[in-house]
Design a protein around this motif. Sequence first.
Motif, PDB file in Angstrom:
ATOM      1  N   GLY A 266      20.373  -6.576  21.893  1.00 50.43           N
ATOM      2  CA  GLY A 266      19.499  -7.732  21.745  1.00 50.43           C
ATOM      3  C   GLY A 266      19.710  -8.405  20.400  1.00 50.43           C
ATOM      4  O   GLY A 266      19.775  -9.640  20.306  1.00 50.43           O
ATOM      5  N   TYR A 267      19.847  -7.606  19.375  1.00 51.22           N
ATOM      6  CA  TYR A 267      20.070  -8.145  18.030  1.00 51.22           C
ATOM      7  C   TYR A 267      21.368  -8.958  17.995  1.00 51.22           C
ATOM      8  O   TYR A 267      21.413 -10.058  17.443  1.00 51.22           O
ATOM      9  CB  TYR A 267      20.108  -6.997  17.015  1.00 51.22           C
ATOM     10  CG  TYR A 267      20.370  -7.450  15.596  1.00 51.22           C
ATOM     11  CD1 TYR A 267      19.330  -7.937  14.810  1.00 51.22           C
ATOM     12  CD2 TYR A 267      21.651  -7.403  15.052  1.00 51.22           C
ATOM     13  CE1 TYR A 267      19.564  -8.363  13.499  1.00 51.22           C
ATOM     14  CE2 TYR A 267      21.899  -7.828  13.759  1.00 51.22           C
ATOM     15  CZ  TYR A 267      20.854  -8.301  12.982  1.00 51.22           C
ATOM     16  OH  TYR A 267      21.091  -8.721  11.700  1.00 51.22           O
ATOM     17  N   SER A 300      21.504 -10.762   9.119  1.00 50.79           N
ATOM     18  CA  SER A 300      21.637 -11.568  10.330  1.00 50.79           C
ATOM     19  C   SER A 300      22.492 -12.813  10.130  1.00 50.79           C
ATOM     20  O   SER A 300      23.183 -13.232  11.049  1.00 50.79           O
ATOM     21  CB  SER A 300      20.251 -11.986  10.837  1.00 50.79           C
ATOM     22  OG  SER A 300      19.454 -10.847  11.077  1.00 50.79           O
ATOM     23  N   TYR A 301      22.410 -13.405   8.926  1.00 50.49           N
ATOM     24  CA  TYR A 301      23.075 -14.701   8.753  1.00 50.49           C
ATOM     25  C   TYR A 301      24.091 -14.759   7.610  1.00 50.49           C
ATOM     26  O   TYR A 301      24.489 -15.838   7.204  1.00 50.49           O
ATOM     27  CB  TYR A 301      22.017 -15.813   8.654  1.00 50.49           C
ATOM     28  CG  TYR A 301      21.179 -15.877   9.926  1.00 50.49           C
ATOM     29  CD1 TYR A 301      21.757 -16.242  11.147  1.00 50.49           C
ATOM     30  CD2 TYR A 301      19.843 -15.506   9.929  1.00 50.49           C
ATOM     31  CE1 TYR A 301      21.016 -16.257  12.323  1.00 50.49           C
ATOM     32  CE2 TYR A 301      19.089 -15.514  11.102  1.00 50.49           C
ATOM     33  CZ  TYR A 301      19.685 -15.892  12.297  1.00 50.49           C
ATOM     34  OH  TYR A 301      18.946 -15.895  13.458  1.00 50.49           O
ATOM     35  N   ILE A 302      24.520 -13.568   7.105  1.00 45.96           N
ATOM     36  CA  ILE A 302      25.767 -13.535   6.324  1.00 45.96           C
ATOM     37  C   ILE A 302      26.760 -12.682   7.094  1.00 45.96           C
ATOM     38  O   ILE A 302      27.911 -13.051   7.259  1.00 45.96           O
ATOM     39  CB  ILE A 302      25.568 -12.949   4.904  1.00 45.96           C
ATOM     40  CG1 ILE A 302      24.661 -13.841   4.061  1.00 45.96           C
ATOM     41  CG2 ILE A 302      26.946 -12.823   4.208  1.00 45.96           C
ATOM     42  CD1 ILE A 302      24.366 -13.291   2.665  1.00 45.96           C
ATOM     43  N   VAL A 303      26.283 -11.558   7.618  1.00 46.34           N
ATOM     44  CA  VAL A 303      27.201 -10.642   8.284  1.00 46.34           C
ATOM     45  C   VAL A 303      27.243 -10.892   9.804  1.00 46.34           C
ATOM     46  O   VAL A 303      28.194 -11.490  10.311  1.00 46.34           O
ATOM     47  CB  VAL A 303      26.830  -9.169   7.988  1.00 46.34           C
ATOM     48  CG1 VAL A 303      27.831  -8.228   8.667  1.00 46.34           C
ATOM     49  CG2 VAL A 303      26.828  -8.904   6.478  1.00 46.34           C
ATOM     50  N   TYR A 304      26.245 -10.436  10.522  1.00 43.61           N
ATOM     51  CA  TYR A 304      26.385 -10.353  11.982  1.00 43.61           C
ATOM     52  C   TYR A 304      26.485 -11.710  12.700  1.00 43.61           C
ATOM     53  O   TYR A 304      27.451 -11.939  13.428  1.00 43.61           O
ATOM     54  CB  TYR A 304      25.260  -9.500  12.570  1.00 43.61           C
ATOM     55  CG  TYR A 304      25.402  -8.022  12.236  1.00 43.61           C
ATOM     56  CD1 TYR A 304      26.463  -7.279  12.752  1.00 43.61           C
ATOM     57  CD2 TYR A 304      24.499  -7.381  11.389  1.00 43.61           C
ATOM     58  CE1 TYR A 304      26.606  -5.921  12.459  1.00 43.61           C
ATOM     59  CE2 TYR A 304      24.635  -6.017  11.092  1.00 43.61           C
ATOM     60  CZ  TYR A 304      25.692  -5.297  11.631  1.00 43.61           C
ATOM     61  OH  TYR A 304      25.828  -3.967  11.336  1.00 43.61           O
ATOM     62  N   GLY A 305      25.491 -12.573  12.522  1.00 43.80           N
ATOM     63  CA  GLY A 305      25.505 -13.847  13.266  1.00 43.80           C
ATOM     64  C   GLY A 305      26.803 -14.622  13.074  1.00 43.80           C
ATOM     65  O   GLY A 305      27.465 -15.016  14.049  1.00 43.80           O
ATOM     66  N   GLU A 403      11.006  -8.426  10.637  1.00 43.76           N
ATOM     67  CA  GLU A 403      10.643  -7.825  11.922  1.00 43.76           C
ATOM     68  C   GLU A 403      11.225  -8.585  13.109  1.00 43.76           C
ATOM     69  O   GLU A 403      11.433  -7.996  14.175  1.00 43.76           O
ATOM     70  CB  GLU A 403       9.108  -7.812  12.077  1.00 43.76           C
ATOM     71  CG  GLU A 403       8.372  -6.948  11.066  1.00 43.76           C
ATOM     72  CD  GLU A 403       8.049  -7.679   9.757  1.00 43.76           C
ATOM     73  OE1 GLU A 403       8.739  -8.668   9.427  1.00 43.76           O
ATOM     74  OE2 GLU A 403       7.115  -7.249   9.070  1.00 43.76           O
ATOM     75  N   THR A 404      11.444  -9.879  12.949  1.00 44.15           N
ATOM     76  CA  THR A 404      11.891 -10.661  14.108  1.00 44.15           C
ATOM     77  C   THR A 404      13.411 -10.640  14.266  1.00 44.15           C
ATOM     78  O   THR A 404      13.922 -11.068  15.295  1.00 44.15           O
ATOM     79  CB  THR A 404      11.410 -12.126  14.059  1.00 44.15           C
ATOM     80  OG1 THR A 404      12.095 -12.800  12.998  1.00 44.15           O
ATOM     81  CG2 THR A 404       9.905 -12.227  13.869  1.00 44.15           C
ATOM     82  N   GLY A 405      14.124 -10.189  13.247  1.00 46.37           N
ATOM     83  CA  GLY A 405      15.571 -10.044  13.333  1.00 46.37           C
ATOM     84  C   GLY A 405      16.349 -11.346  13.271  1.00 46.37           C
ATOM     85  O   GLY A 405      17.453 -11.394  12.739  1.00 46.37           O
ATOM     86  N   GLY A 406      15.790 -12.393  13.849  1.00 47.60           N
ATOM     87  CA  GLY A 406      16.466 -13.686  13.864  1.00 47.60           C
ATOM     88  C   GLY A 406      15.455 -14.811  13.707  1.00 47.60           C
ATOM     89  O   GLY A 406      14.232 -14.578  13.733  1.00 47.60           O
ATOM     90  N   ILE A 407      15.984 -16.014  13.555  1.00 45.97           N
ATOM     91  CA  ILE A 407      15.154 -17.201  13.337  1.00 45.97           C
ATOM     92  C   ILE A 407      14.318 -17.499  14.588  1.00 45.97           C
ATOM     93  O   ILE A 407      14.841 -17.492  15.703  1.00 45.97           O
ATOM     94  CB  ILE A 407      16.048 -18.410  12.979  1.00 45.97           C
ATOM     95  CG1 ILE A 407      16.768 -18.152  11.645  1.00 45.97           C
ATOM     96  CG2 ILE A 407      15.220 -19.697  12.927  1.00 45.97           C
ATOM     97  CD1 ILE A 407      17.902 -19.130  11.335  1.00 45.97           C
ATOM     98  N   MET A 408      13.051 -17.773  14.383  1.00 44.99           N
ATOM     99  CA  MET A 408      12.108 -17.935  15.500  1.00 44.99           C
ATOM    100  C   MET A 408      11.656 -19.376  15.708  1.00 44.99           C
ATOM    101  O   MET A 408      11.491 -19.835  16.827  1.00 44.99           O
ATOM    102  CB  MET A 408      10.866 -17.081  15.237  1.00 44.99           C
ATOM    103  CG  MET A 408      11.151 -15.609  15.045  1.00 44.99           C
ATOM    104  SD  MET A 408      11.627 -14.799  16.562  1.00 44.99           S
ATOM    105  CE  MET A 408      10.031 -14.577  17.314  1.00 44.99           C
TER     106      MET A 408
END
Length: 635
Positions: A266-267, A300-305, A403-408
């Motif tokens: 999901g992440y 989330s937004y330097i590495v994975y995304g 907690e939300t892992g990504g932008i909401m």
Amino acid sequence: MSNYHIKHLEEYYQVYRKSVRNPGAFWEEIAEEHFLWRKKWDNVLQWDFSKPEVKWFEGAQLNITENCIDRHLTTRGNKTAILFEPNNPKELAEHITYNQLHKRVNQFANVLKAQGIKKGDRVCIYLPMIPELAISVLACARIGAIHSVVFAGFSATALATRINDSDCKMLLTSDGSYRGAKTIDLKDIVDEALEHCPGVTRVLVTKRIHATINMVSGRDQWLQPLLDKASNICEAEIMNAEDPLFILYTSGSTGKPKGMVHTMAGYMVYTAYTFKNIFQYRENDVYWCTADIGWITGHSYIVYGPLINGATTLMFEGVPSYPDYGRFWDIVQKHKVNQFYTAPTAIRALAKQGAELVEKYDLSSLKVLGSVGEPINEEAWHWYNDNVGKKNSPIVDTWWQTETGGIMISPIPYVTPTKPTYATLPFIGIQPTLMDSHGAELKGNQVEGRLCIKFPWPSMARTIWGNHQRYKDTYFSTYKNQYFTGDGALRDEVGYYRITGRVDDVIIVSGHNLGTAPIEDAINEHPAVSESAIVGFPHTIKGSALYGYVTLKDTGESRDQDNVRKEINQIISEHIGPIAKLDKIQFTSGLPKTRSGKIMRRILRKIAHKDTSNLGDTSTLLNPEVVQDIMDNAL
Ligand code: WT7
């Protein structure tokens, strides 16, 4: 129709409706088309907020690093994956291609294995913003070890608490770090922390500042010789969708930090999808997020995304003020940065320096400007828009949490019309609700309440490491069947959201609820003001009254403070109403901030309450020295 890349407002509404009408089918379609799976799922979504339990893509198998690296090798092997800009502008930038990243991650992963690290083990990473940080994160993910990155600005005590909470076996660190004109002896901090961490039996040390450091025999080893011996081929461990990917601690304002647990599938899906749309990333763009990988923004937004999307992601080792306050813009010009993502606190610090430092540089490559971490006040928004974006680059004010892992909640640039201080519309698949103080949902527009989310999204944290009950109590017990964010928000006449700040910061003055953020916004409109923070203090007639801590801009000229106080209250009266006027205004040399840039209101509240005998844990403060100064001059 592929819904992966949204390009028009009509399309946004259409896809949004689809995503909430049938979330399972929607996410299944996104997941099918854009990721590499070793095995597809049996079940898209299973959830029960009362437990709480959330499972996405159960039964699926994957390795997130194959999505970040391997699958790009045929088409993007020689493209820069990580663009490293060192602290010192005279040191050469490093371009790490996808091919090179593949080799380096595999080598690192083999070193971890050789040191006895296995799937499910926790590895603590305490490194500055150098390539090894991103590489070690990915190396852990490659072999299924759970990474726990601790921001390298945290103290020994904070590091030890985090290591012990998740029983890390190994620690990855460096001989030191550069931070502007200073060097920091990271290894000394590590040694101090590890006195309290018997579970850590291995420490791998990478060289950055080439300092002479203490190496504990039997425990500490230099990384490079181990890498030199390691093969650059490492089969990716096949992971289950709901296996933990990482633990990341949130800067708990009270009590023990919470180790938020994020899981694989999901992440991966959600960070990739949000990155693509919210930054409108196109092939060959250079994307730069100024956060540290020690925070969720960096994960989330330097590495994975970015890597999942095959992007070029810039990693900056230094600080905005070194060698001078033009450094960010120098980097934008030098690397022709297309998307720039930073925090309001940085924007305000830069705005304070004046426009000349921005005007010197060619910023014409910029297409999207991002903001994250706290409400962006109107003045900062306009400064960013006018001086950096030249009114030509949409600002995406992105609301989300560790907690939300990504932008909401966020605009999609060139799609959603922006509005200063508004995070605007929920992202695809996100179902926000506003709740009143009695626990009822506020329907319709033009309402203000507590921000909750009523339906699971793929990248939500699944638990708090070792304490599921605390997870339930903190997030799922305030309102039935809702994830409670802890933030207040309002929904305007067109359905745009504005985050008004933590609800614990709401102050009730004479029976009126006043959010601190809008008052601070108003104060910051004063041309002499750099930053401000409001807290409540007990008042015999009003219940609570407002105490303002205000930092003035350093313009060199002296000001009549009483006059400025009057003017500030005048502005507040104009913006919010006389009810929001401050009873006390104290001018300060700075505001106490956490290392992530958040004002530590707890301390300011105590000072305003004249209750300074025990200020609580101040170990996470960036600038502890201002606290004494504020106490000495308290009103
Ligand atoms: C809290 C979460 C998300 C990455 C960095 C912070 C505040 C965050 C915004 C925004 C207004 C914001 C909220 C939230 N916040 N972004 N765009 N507008 N407030 O992560 O440390 O977990 O903090 O930061 O209060 O709850 P975090």
